[in-house]
Design a protein around this motif. Structure first.
Motif, PDB file in Angstrom:
ATOM      1  N   SER A 101     -10.795  -7.011 -50.332  1.00 41.11           N
ATOM      2  CA  SER A 101     -11.795  -7.823 -49.642  1.00 41.11           C
ATOM      3  C   SER A 101     -11.778  -9.209 -50.267  1.00 41.11           C
ATOM      4  O   SER A 101     -11.334  -9.387 -51.403  1.00 41.11           O
ATOM      5  N   PHE A 102     -12.263 -10.185 -49.515  1.00 41.23           N
ATOM      6  CA  PHE A 102     -12.244 -11.570 -49.983  1.00 41.23           C
ATOM      7  C   PHE A 102     -13.519 -12.251 -49.474  1.00 41.23           C
ATOM      8  O   PHE A 102     -13.767 -12.297 -48.272  1.00 41.23           O
ATOM      9  N   PHE A 103     -14.329 -12.763 -50.380  1.00 47.45           N
ATOM     10  CA  PHE A 103     -15.569 -13.403 -49.971  1.00 47.45           C
ATOM     11  C   PHE A 103     -15.914 -14.531 -50.935  1.00 47.45           C
ATOM     12  O   PHE A 103     -15.252 -14.716 -51.958  1.00 47.45           O
ATOM     13  N   GLU A 104     -16.940 -15.294 -50.599  1.00 48.21           N
ATOM     14  CA  GLU A 104     -17.359 -16.403 -51.441  1.00 48.21           C
ATOM     15  C   GLU A 104     -18.873 -16.415 -51.594  1.00 48.21           C
ATOM     16  O   GLU A 104     -19.601 -15.845 -50.759  1.00 48.21           O
ATOM     17  N   ILE A 105     -19.326 -17.065 -52.662  1.00 51.85           N
ATOM     18  CA  ILE A 105     -20.751 -17.285 -52.881  1.00 51.85           C
ATOM     19  C   ILE A 105     -20.990 -18.777 -52.725  1.00 51.85           C
ATOM     20  O   ILE A 105     -20.534 -19.583 -53.528  1.00 51.85           O
ATOM     21  N   LEU A 113     -15.104 -13.897 -46.095  1.00 53.45           N
ATOM     22  CA  LEU A 113     -14.014 -14.748 -45.619  1.00 53.45           C
ATOM     23  C   LEU A 113     -13.063 -14.014 -44.677  1.00 53.45           C
ATOM     24  O   LEU A 113     -12.155 -14.622 -44.124  1.00 53.45           O
ATOM     25  N   LEU A 114     -13.267 -12.708 -44.505  1.00 52.91           N
ATOM     26  CA  LEU A 114     -12.423 -11.926 -43.605  1.00 52.91           C
ATOM     27  C   LEU A 114     -13.208 -11.367 -42.420  1.00 52.91           C
ATOM     28  O   LEU A 114     -12.673 -10.590 -41.636  1.00 52.91           O
ATOM     29  N   ALA A 115     -14.462 -11.767 -42.309  1.00 51.95           N
ATOM     30  CA  ALA A 115     -15.355 -11.184 -41.311  1.00 51.95           C
ATOM     31  C   ALA A 115     -14.880 -11.463 -39.889  1.00 51.95           C
ATOM     32  O   ALA A 115     -14.405 -12.558 -39.575  1.00 51.95           O
ATOM     33  N   THR A 116     -15.001 -10.459 -39.043  1.00 48.48           N
ATOM     34  CA  THR A 116     -14.709 -10.601 -37.618  1.00 48.48           C
ATOM     35  C   THR A 116     -15.996 -10.569 -36.796  1.00 48.48           C
ATOM     36  O   THR A 116     -15.982 -10.871 -35.612  1.00 48.48           O
ATOM     37  N   LYS A 117     -17.106 -10.184 -37.449  1.00 49.55           N
ATOM     38  CA  LYS A 117     -18.417 -10.174 -36.803  1.00 49.55           C
ATOM     39  C   LYS A 117     -19.298 -11.255 -37.427  1.00 49.55           C
ATOM     40  O   LYS A 117     -19.200 -11.533 -38.614  1.00 49.55           O
ATOM     41  N   LYS A 118     -20.171 -11.828 -36.629  1.00 50.60           N
ATOM     42  CA  LYS A 118     -21.040 -12.899 -37.096  1.00 50.60           C
ATOM     43  C   LYS A 118     -22.451 -12.395 -37.343  1.00 50.60           C
ATOM     44  O   LYS A 118     -22.844 -11.323 -36.909  1.00 50.60           O
ATOM     45  N   ASN A 119     -23.204 -13.201 -38.104  1.00 50.25           N
ATOM     46  CA  ASN A 119     -24.625 -12.954 -38.359  1.00 50.25           C
ATOM     47  C   ASN A 119     -24.895 -11.641 -39.081  1.00 50.25           C
ATOM     48  O   ASN A 119     -25.942 -11.004 -38.878  1.00 50.25           O
ATOM     49  N   MET A 154      -4.852 -13.527 -47.714  1.00 47.61           N
ATOM     50  CA  MET A 154      -5.233 -14.738 -48.447  1.00 47.61           C
ATOM     51  C   MET A 154      -5.206 -15.966 -47.541  1.00 47.61           C
ATOM     52  O   MET A 154      -6.087 -16.827 -47.622  1.00 47.61           O
ATOM     53  N   ARG A 155      -4.205 -16.055 -46.681  1.00 50.19           N
ATOM     54  CA  ARG A 155      -4.098 -17.205 -45.780  1.00 50.19           C
ATOM     55  C   ARG A 155      -5.280 -17.248 -44.814  1.00 50.19           C
ATOM     56  O   ARG A 155      -5.817 -18.312 -44.509  1.00 50.19           O
ATOM     57  N   ARG A 156      -5.681 -16.081 -44.322  1.00 46.94           N
ATOM     58  CA  ARG A 156      -6.841 -16.007 -43.435  1.00 46.94           C
ATOM     59  C   ARG A 156      -8.103 -16.451 -44.161  1.00 46.94           C
ATOM     60  O   ARG A 156      -8.913 -17.206 -43.625  1.00 46.94           O
ATOM     61  N   ALA A 157      -8.259 -15.976 -45.400  1.00 42.56           N
ATOM     62  CA  ALA A 157      -9.460 -16.301 -46.167  1.00 42.56           C
ATOM     63  C   ALA A 157      -9.520 -17.774 -46.527  1.00 42.56           C
ATOM     64  O   ALA A 157     -10.595 -18.388 -46.502  1.00 42.56           O
ATOM     65  N   ILE A 178     -14.249 -14.733 -54.504  1.00 45.85           N
ATOM     66  CA  ILE A 178     -13.942 -13.476 -55.199  1.00 45.85           C
ATOM     67  C   ILE A 178     -12.964 -12.664 -54.364  1.00 45.85           C
ATOM     68  O   ILE A 178     -13.255 -12.324 -53.205  1.00 45.85           O
ATOM     69  N   PHE A 179     -11.808 -12.388 -54.935  1.00 49.47           N
ATOM     70  CA  PHE A 179     -10.845 -11.460 -54.327  1.00 49.47           C
ATOM     71  C   PHE A 179     -11.030 -10.131 -55.046  1.00 49.47           C
ATOM     72  O   PHE A 179     -10.888 -10.046 -56.260  1.00 49.47           O
ATOM     73  N   MET A 180     -11.379  -9.104 -54.295  1.00 50.05           N
ATOM     74  CA  MET A 180     -11.676  -7.796 -54.882  1.00 50.05           C
ATOM     75  C   MET A 180     -10.654  -6.770 -54.409  1.00 50.05           C
ATOM     76  O   MET A 180     -10.418  -6.617 -53.212  1.00 50.05           O
ATOM     77  N   LEU A 181     -10.038  -6.079 -55.358  1.00 50.23           N
ATOM     78  CA  LEU A 181      -9.027  -5.074 -55.035  1.00 50.23           C
ATOM     79  C   LEU A 181      -9.398  -3.758 -55.708  1.00 50.23           C
ATOM     80  O   LEU A 181      -9.453  -3.668 -56.929  1.00 50.23           O
ATOM     81  N   ARG A 182      -9.680  -2.749 -54.887  1.00 51.32           N
ATOM     82  CA  ARG A 182      -9.966  -1.417 -55.411  1.00 51.32           C
ATOM     83  C   ARG A 182      -8.661  -0.621 -55.471  1.00 51.32           C
ATOM     84  O   ARG A 182      -7.968  -0.477 -54.459  1.00 51.32           O
ATOM     85  N   ILE A 183      -8.336  -0.121 -56.645  1.00 52.06           N
ATOM     86  CA  ILE A 183      -7.092   0.620 -56.862  1.00 52.06           C
ATOM     87  C   ILE A 183      -7.423   2.067 -57.178  1.00 52.06           C
ATOM     88  O   ILE A 183      -8.155   2.349 -58.137  1.00 52.06           O
TER      89      ILE A 183
END
Length: 298
Positions: A101-105, A113-119, A154-157, A178-183
């Motif tokens: 997942s990739f997001f920002e504060i 940053l990867l959301a396809t839905k709004k609000n 990453m390019r999308r984000a 924040i780039f989060m990777l669950r392994i």
């Protein structure tokens, strides 16, 4: 032969435990300083400064082409190493799955940053009452199986990042990303399993308001950035001094990263410096009582 395999598997497990112990003895929070390489037109304009570079790594994610290791930031380099190591472990019975997942504060608000839905509303929650793990509600999580899939992610984000031009930087980051990777790993031979979360955080720049010329919304954002960075420093200081109360909830950044900074987690912080001479004053200032580093010059 079977006894030898069992011994090798046991030694592999013990090696992991000892490595973890060594890291804890060194300290769970480590800080490194590096000078990024020159990028693009800088190479010709400031060619002689290349001798000052002490690391061949660039920024976390705003570097050059992610598939060019000379220009790529830390995320693609880290991902490449992860896939190389997990690939080698297949012969020992390990199989891994990855979720990213990739997001920002931004201004103390979480933006996917990867959301396809709004609000959608994003909140930081604990998975259980013990606070064993933190997660963000409604965050888009994607299963990835290759380096290329992560590069595309990453390019999308990057297209959604909050950036703005200031007098100090034409593309100043206005958010913490924040780039989060669950392994998750399972071993068909030893029946062992493991799960961990890698957080790669790019801190927004703490540019001086007077020199950056920030006004209006940018000024509000600058104040939010400086406050969250101060809270991060307060948390690290409280942990170092083993204080009974650690102010994790004073900012979204420290609240989200609580489990990364506490317990048996390992944290590396990189202070990234700009190699250009005209950025020296913004990068490093020393007085009798202050050492200030600008995180945005990467």
């Amino acid at each position: 032969m079977e006894k030898m395999k069992e011994k090798l598997n046991w030694e592999e497990t013990e090696r992991g435990k000892l490595h973890n112990l060594v890291q804890e003895l060194k300290g769970n929070i480590c800080v490194f300083c590096r000078v990024r390489p020159l990028l693009g037109d800088e190479i010709q304009k400031y060619g002689s400064i290349q001798q000052l570079v002490i690391s061949n790594e660039s920024s976390l994610e705003l570097g050059g082409d992610v598939e060019d290791l000379e220009q790529a930031g830390m995320i693609p380099k880290t991902i490449k190493q992860i896939f190389e190591v997990t690939g080698r472990l297949k012969e020992k019975g390990w199989e891994y799955t990855f979720q990213a997942s990739f997001f920002e504060i931004y201004n103390e608000e979480i933006r996917d940053l990867l959301a396809t839905k709004k609000n959608l509303k994003y909140e930081i929650k604990m998975t259980d009452s013990k606070g064993a793990d933190m997660f963000v509600t409604n965050l888009k999580i994607e299963t990835v199986t290759s380096e290329l899939m992560i590069y595309n992610l990453m390019r999308r984000a990057r297209k959604q990042r909050a950036v703005a031009e200031t007098l100090c930087n034409e593309r100043s980051s206005r958010s913490h990303s924040i780039f989060m990777l669950r392994i998750t790993g399972t071993n068909s031979v030893t029946t062992e399993s493991c799960c961990g979360i890698l957080n790669l955080v790019y801190l927004a720049g703490s540019e001086r308001i007077k020199e950056s010329g920030s006004e209006g919304q940018r000024l509000t954002g600058a104040k939010a950035i400086n406050k969250s960075l101060s809270n991060l420093g307060n948390v690290i200081m409280a942990l170092a001094q083993k204080e009974p109360h650690v102010p994790y909830r004073n900012s979204k950044l420290t609240h989200l990263l609580q489990n990364c900074l506490d317990g048996n987690s390992k944290t590396l912080m990189f202070v990234n410096l700009n190699p250009k001479e005209n950025s020296f004053n913004e990068t490093f200032i020393v007085s009798d009582s202050e050492i200030s580093v600008n995180y945005d010059h990467v």
